[in-house]
Design a protein around this motif. Structure first.
Motif, short mmCIF file in Angstrom:
data_model
loop_
_atom_site.label_atom_id
_atom_site.label_comp_id
_atom_site.label_asym_id
_atom_site.label_seq_id
_atom_site.Cartn_x
_atom_site.Cartn_y
_atom_site.Cartn_z
N ASP A 1 11.54 -0.36 1.50
CA ASP A 1 10.44 0.47 2.02
C ASP A 1 11.01 1.78 2.57
O ASP A 1 12.04 1.77 3.23
N SER B 1 0.82 -1.22 0.00
CA SER B 1 0.00 0.00 0.00
C SER B 1 0.86 1.27 0.00
O SER B 1 1.99 1.27 0.47
N ASP B 2 0.29 2.35 -0.51
CA ASP B 2 0.97 3.65 -0.45
C ASP B 2 0.96 4.22 0.96
O ASP B 2 1.72 5.13 1.27
N GLU B 3 0.07 3.72 1.80
CA GLU B 3 -0.05 4.25 3.17
C GLU B 3 0.83 3.44 4.12
O GLU B 3 0.65 2.25 4.30
#
Length: 201
Positions: free
Chosen positions: A121, A77-79
């Motif tokens: 990440d 996810s982008d979040e």
């Protein structure tokens, strides 16, 4: 780097579930590792969206497959909060002695490549949890040859230059542990990557 309290603790599955993808409040951050390891088998008793894998019947491979697809999507996810929540659930499952070997290997097949991607990440906590999960899986699973062609270049990218791409000393240590585990588990196959491995060491 992280404070010592952040190093050991994550958040409980319950706390993560209640967050529902929202950014965590500061007071909920520090939870002892013991609580992080709370058995995934109890996920069904927890509020919100704990990883329901443990609640599924052992025979229900399709149910787990659907659940894992969602989990892999959340890991990418982008979040950051969603990635962190998912990684926490995966780490918990990988470390829990209650996780059935059949479930463990199905989860590993589904998440191993996404865990490798988490090496890059942007959030240190996510990189840290991903590598801890990777180590927990490598302690218990045998089917790891498929990840070699991806793992070695990823490790080389994070560690093979000076100064290393990986800024966190803790995560660098975890990466070295991952590499040494892979070398131990696949001594024959690692031969073709030996030059790359040497740049990391």
């Amino acid at each position: 780097g992280m404070s010592p309290s952040q190093k050991t603790g994550g958040m409980s599955l319950g706390a993560l579930s209640q967050m529902g993808g929202k950014a965590p409040s500061s007071q909920g951050k520090i939870v002892e590792t013991a609580e992080l390891k709370v058995s995934v088998m109890n996920a069904k008793d927890m509020p919100g969206r704990g990883l329901p894998l443990g609640a599924l019947e052992l025979e229900d491979e399709e149910g787990r497959e659907a659940c894992l697809e969602r989990e892999v999507a959340l890991m990418g996810s982008d979040e950051a909060a969603k990635r962190r929540a998912s990684l926490s659930r995966i780490l918990n499952l990988a470390q829990s002695p209650q996780t059935h070997p059949a479930v463990l290997s199905q989860v590993w097949d589904a998440v191993s490549l996404e865990l490798l991607k988490r090496m890059a990440d942007p959030v240190e906590r996510c990189r840290d949890m991903a590598m801890r999960a990777m180590l927990a899986f490598l302690d218990r699973v045998t089917a790891i040859a498929h990840m070699l062609p991806v793992a070695v270049p990823c490790l080389q990218y994070r560690m093979g230059s000076l100064p290393p791409e990986e800024v966190s000393e803790e995560v660098r240590l975890l990466l070295l542990l991952v590499l040494s585990r892979i070398v131990t588990l696949l001594p024959k196959q690692i031969g073709q990557y030996i030059e790359a491995v040497e740049t990391v060491l």
